[in-house]
Design a protein around this motif. Structure first.
Motif, PDB file in Angstrom:
ATOM      1  N   VAL A   1      37.028  42.029  36.032  1.00 23.61           N
ATOM      2  CA  VAL A   1      36.307  43.290  35.894  1.00 23.61           C
ATOM      3  C   VAL A   1      35.521  43.560  37.169  1.00 23.61           C
ATOM      4  CG1 VAL A   1      34.615  44.598  34.586  1.00 23.61           C
ATOM      5  CG2 VAL A   1      36.140  42.986  33.405  1.00 23.61           C
ATOM      6  N   GLU A   2      35.860  44.667  37.837  1.00 22.56           N
ATOM      7  CA  GLU A   2      35.175  45.046  39.060  1.00 22.56           C
ATOM      8  C   GLU A   2      33.984  45.950  38.730  1.00 22.56           C
ATOM      9  OE1 GLU A   2      39.698  45.402  40.057  1.00 22.56           O
ATOM     10  OE2 GLU A   2      38.336  45.908  38.414  1.00 22.56           O
TER      11      GLU A   2
ATOM     12  N   LEU B   1      30.757  45.054  46.127  1.00 22.28           N
ATOM     13  CA  LEU B   1      31.589  45.034  44.940  1.00 22.28           C
ATOM     14  C   LEU B   1      31.561  43.645  44.314  1.00 22.28           C
ATOM     15  CD1 LEU B   1      34.754  46.967  46.207  1.00 22.28           C
ATOM     16  CD2 LEU B   1      32.603  47.872  45.284  1.00 22.28           C
ATOM     17  N   SER B   2      31.624  43.620  42.997  1.00 18.45           N
ATOM     18  CA  SER B   2      31.667  42.358  42.262  1.00 18.45           C
ATOM     19  C   SER B   2      32.940  42.299  41.434  1.00 18.45           C
ATOM     20  CB  SER B   2      30.461  42.229  41.333  1.00 18.45           C
ATOM     21  OG  SER B   2      29.258  42.245  42.051  1.00 18.45           O
ATOM     22  N   CYS B   3      33.443  41.098  41.244  1.00 18.65           N
ATOM     23  CA  CYS B   3      34.624  40.876  40.411  1.00 18.65           C
ATOM     24  C   CYS B   3      34.325  39.690  39.511  1.00 18.65           C
ATOM     25  CB  CYS B   3      35.837  40.600  41.283  1.00 18.65           C
ATOM     26  SG  CYS B   3      37.299  40.075  40.374  1.00 18.65           S
ATOM     27  N   ALA B   4      34.129  39.973  38.244  1.00 20.20           N
ATOM     28  CA  ALA B   4      33.787  38.926  37.277  1.00 20.20           C
ATOM     29  C   ALA B   4      35.013  38.546  36.460  1.00 20.20           C
ATOM     30  CB  ALA B   4      32.679  39.419  36.351  1.00 20.20           C
ATOM     31  N   ALA B   5      35.228  37.247  36.339  1.00 18.28           N
ATOM     32  CA  ALA B   5      36.367  36.750  35.571  1.00 18.28           C
ATOM     33  C   ALA B   5      35.933  36.427  34.144  1.00 18.28           C
ATOM     34  CB  ALA B   5      36.931  35.504  36.227  1.00 18.28           C
ATOM     35  N   SER B   6      36.838  36.664  33.221  1.00 18.01           N
ATOM     36  CA  SER B   6      36.575  36.295  31.827  1.00 18.01           C
ATOM     37  C   SER B   6      37.887  35.878  31.172  1.00 18.01           C
ATOM     38  CB  SER B   6      35.951  37.454  31.049  1.00 18.01           C
ATOM     39  OG  SER B   6      36.860  38.536  30.961  1.00 18.01           O
TER      40      SER B   6
ATOM     41  N   LYS C   1      28.955  31.636  38.455  1.00 21.31           N
ATOM     42  CA  LYS C   1      29.113  32.879  37.704  1.00 21.31           C
ATOM     43  C   LYS C   1      30.574  33.305  37.601  1.00 21.31           C
ATOM     44  CE  LYS C   1      24.603  34.760  39.013  1.00 21.31           C
ATOM     45  NZ  LYS C   1      23.886  35.894  39.649  1.00 21.31           N
ATOM     46  N   ASP C   2      31.458  32.520  38.223  1.00 18.19           N
ATOM     47  CA  ASP C   2      32.882  32.869  38.236  1.00 18.19           C
ATOM     48  C   ASP C   2      33.070  34.303  38.731  1.00 18.19           C
ATOM     49  OD1 ASP C   2      35.584  32.097  35.868  1.00 18.19           O
ATOM     50  OD2 ASP C   2      35.471  32.081  38.053  1.00 18.19           O
ATOM     51  N   THR C   3      32.416  34.603  39.813  1.00 20.98           N
ATOM     52  CA  THR C   3      32.403  35.970  40.352  1.00 20.98           C
ATOM     53  C   THR C   3      32.706  35.924  41.840  1.00 20.98           C
ATOM     54  OG1 THR C   3      30.813  36.708  38.692  1.00 20.98           O
ATOM     55  CG2 THR C   3      30.985  38.028  40.702  1.00 20.98           C
ATOM     56  N   VAL C   4      33.467  36.923  42.270  1.00 20.03           N
ATOM     57  CA  VAL C   4      33.775  37.089  43.688  1.00 20.03           C
ATOM     58  C   VAL C   4      33.184  38.414  44.143  1.00 20.03           C
ATOM     59  CG1 VAL C   4      35.631  37.355  45.368  1.00 20.03           C
ATOM     60  CG2 VAL C   4      35.848  35.701  43.524  1.00 20.03           C
ATOM     61  N   TYR C   5      32.681  38.444  45.353  1.00 17.17           N
ATOM     62  CA  TYR C   5      32.031  39.632  45.884  1.00 17.17           C
ATOM     63  C   TYR C   5      32.751  40.135  47.132  1.00 17.17           C
ATOM     64  CZ  TYR C   5      28.299  37.760  42.971  1.00 17.17           C
ATOM     65  OH  TYR C   5      27.572  37.258  41.913  1.00 17.17           O
ATOM     66  N   LEU C   6      32.596  41.423  47.373  1.00 13.77           N
ATOM     67  CA  LEU C   6      33.040  42.016  48.630  1.00 13.77           C
ATOM     68  C   LEU C   6      31.885  42.833  49.170  1.00 13.77           C
ATOM     69  CD1 LEU C   6      35.479  42.307  50.565  1.00 13.77           C
ATOM     70  CD2 LEU C   6      35.942  44.502  49.447  1.00 13.77           C
ATOM     71  N   GLN C   7      31.236  42.311  50.190  1.00 13.63           N
ATOM     72  CA  GLN C   7      30.150  43.030  50.862  1.00 13.63           C
ATOM     73  C   GLN C   7      30.774  43.929  51.912  1.00 13.63           C
ATOM     74  OE1 GLN C   7      26.720  43.019  50.314  1.00 13.63           O
ATOM     75  NE2 GLN C   7      26.717  44.700  51.800  1.00 13.63           N
TER      76      GLN C   7
ATOM     77  N   ASN D   1      48.961  37.992  40.184  1.00 11.78           N
ATOM     78  CA  ASN D   1      49.482  38.279  38.852  1.00 11.78           C
ATOM     79  C   ASN D   1      48.409  38.688  37.838  1.00 11.78           C
ATOM     80  OD1 ASN D   1      48.305  35.772  38.767  1.00 11.78           O
ATOM     81  ND2 ASN D   1      49.933  34.797  37.609  1.00 11.78           N
ATOM     82  N   VAL D   2      47.164  38.720  38.249  1.00 14.31           N
ATOM     83  CA  VAL D   2      46.105  39.230  37.377  1.00 14.31           C
ATOM     84  C   VAL D   2      45.319  40.248  38.176  1.00 14.31           C
ATOM     85  CG1 VAL D   2      44.118  38.698  35.936  1.00 14.31           C
ATOM     86  CG2 VAL D   2      45.968  37.014  36.176  1.00 14.31           C
ATOM     87  N   TRP D   3      45.128  41.436  37.618  1.00 12.83           N
ATOM     88  CA  TRP D   3      44.455  42.529  38.320  1.00 12.83           C
ATOM     89  C   TRP D   3      43.346  43.114  37.466  1.00 12.83           C
ATOM     90  CZ3 TRP D   3      45.719  44.287  43.249  1.00 12.83           C
ATOM     91  CH2 TRP D   3      46.876  43.739  43.812  1.00 12.83           C
ATOM     92  N   GLY D   4      42.296  43.554  38.153  1.00  9.46           N
ATOM     93  CA  GLY D   4      41.265  44.308  37.469  1.00  9.46           C
ATOM     94  C   GLY D   4      41.654  45.776  37.377  1.00  9.46           C
ATOM     95  N   GLN D   5      40.777  46.563  36.786  1.00 14.85           N
ATOM     96  CA  GLN D   5      41.071  47.974  36.544  1.00 14.85           C
ATOM     97  C   GLN D   5      40.718  48.847  37.746  1.00 14.85           C
ATOM     98  OE1 GLN D   5      38.295  46.536  35.674  1.00 14.85           O
ATOM     99  NE2 GLN D   5      36.701  48.012  36.216  1.00 14.85           N
ATOM    100  N   GLY D   6      39.985  48.323  38.690  1.00 17.68           N
ATOM    101  CA  GLY D   6      39.635  49.065  39.891  1.00 17.68           C
ATOM    102  C   GLY D   6      38.281  49.734  39.810  1.00 17.68           C
ATOM    103  N   THR D   7      37.682  49.926  40.970  1.00 21.10           N
ATOM    104  CA  THR D   7      36.414  50.636  41.078  1.00 21.10           C
ATOM    105  C   THR D   7      36.492  51.571  42.283  1.00 21.10           C
ATOM    106  OG1 THR D   7      33.993  50.384  41.166  1.00 21.10           O
ATOM    107  CG2 THR D   7      35.280  48.812  42.450  1.00 21.10           C
ATOM    108  N   GLN D   8      36.020  52.801  42.092  1.00 21.35           N
ATOM    109  CA  GLN D   8      36.147  53.820  43.134  1.00 21.35           C
ATOM    110  C   GLN D   8      35.043  53.659  44.179  1.00 21.35           C
ATOM    111  OE1 GLN D   8      38.463  56.550  43.475  1.00 21.35           O
ATOM    112  NE2 GLN D   8      37.464  56.700  45.489  1.00 21.35           N
ATOM    113  N   VAL D   9      35.456  53.688  45.434  1.00 20.11           N
ATOM    114  CA  VAL D   9      34.522  53.721  46.558  1.00 20.11           C
ATOM    115  C   VAL D   9      34.801  54.999  47.335  1.00 20.11           C
ATOM    116  CG1 VAL D   9      33.875  52.667  48.751  1.00 20.11           C
ATOM    117  CG2 VAL D   9      34.289  51.222  46.743  1.00 20.11           C
ATOM    118  N   THR D  10      33.771  55.814  47.513  1.00 22.15           N
ATOM    119  CA  THR D  10      33.907  57.051  48.252  1.00 22.15           C
ATOM    120  C   THR D  10      32.885  57.069  49.376  1.00 22.15           C
ATOM    121  OG1 THR D  10      34.633  58.222  46.254  1.00 22.15           O
ATOM    122  CG2 THR D  10      33.908  59.559  48.130  1.00 22.15           C
ATOM    123  N   VAL D  11      33.368  57.250  50.599  1.00 21.13           N
ATOM    124  CA  VAL D  11      32.498  57.270  51.771  1.00 21.13           C
ATOM    125  C   VAL D  11      32.524  58.678  52.352  1.00 21.13           C
ATOM    126  CG1 VAL D  11      31.959  56.239  53.987  1.00 21.13           C
ATOM    127  CG2 VAL D  11      33.075  54.861  52.209  1.00 21.13           C
TER     128      VAL D  11
END
Length: 123
Positions: free
Chosen positions: A5-6, A20-25, A76-82, A111-121
């Motif tokens: 989940v992003e 951005l954060s990506c939490a695994a569950s 936290k089983d989380t990956v970030y993108l700064q 083979n596992v994907w999140g639903q995506g999160t919109q970034v607008t600059v």
């Protein structure tokens, strides 16, 4: 069921930053490669960054080197993108994905994907 989940997307002015954060569950992605991809309207989904949870190796697309940083919090089983020094061309839907350990820059290895999160600059 494994899920990613992003969060953290949004609207930012050029030169600004987002994290951005990506939490695994549903399961732990220990020893997986965790990647970030993005897809702009009318374009192919492209590699942005990846991190090997096994040895900590990181990989970046040339277009984001020096501006984006991928990191992890294993507890936290989380990956970030700064994302710093954002540009209008960074505008896209950003996806987090998990890869069992092959081809960190190859989207077909994930083979596992999140639903995506919109970034607008905005310029």
């Amino acid at each position: 069921q494994a899920q990613l989940v992003e969060s953290g997307g949004g609207l930012v002015q050029a030169g600004g930053s987002l994290r951005l954060s990506c939490a695994a569950s549903g399961r732990t992605f220990f020893n997986y490669i965790m990647g970030w991809f993005r897809q702009a309207p009318g374009k192919e989904r492209e590699f942005v960054a990846a991190l090997s949870r096994r040895d900590g190796s990181t990989y970046y697309a040339d277009s984001v080197k020096g501006r984006f940083t991928i990191s992890r919090d294993n507890a936290k089983d989380t990956v970030y993108l700064q994302m710093n020094s954002l540009k209008p061309e960074d505008t896209a839907v950003y996806y987090c994905a998990a890869n069992a350990g092959m081809g960190p820059t190859n989207r077909y290895a994930y083979n596992v994907w999140g639903q995506g999160t919109q970034v607008t600059v905005s310029s």
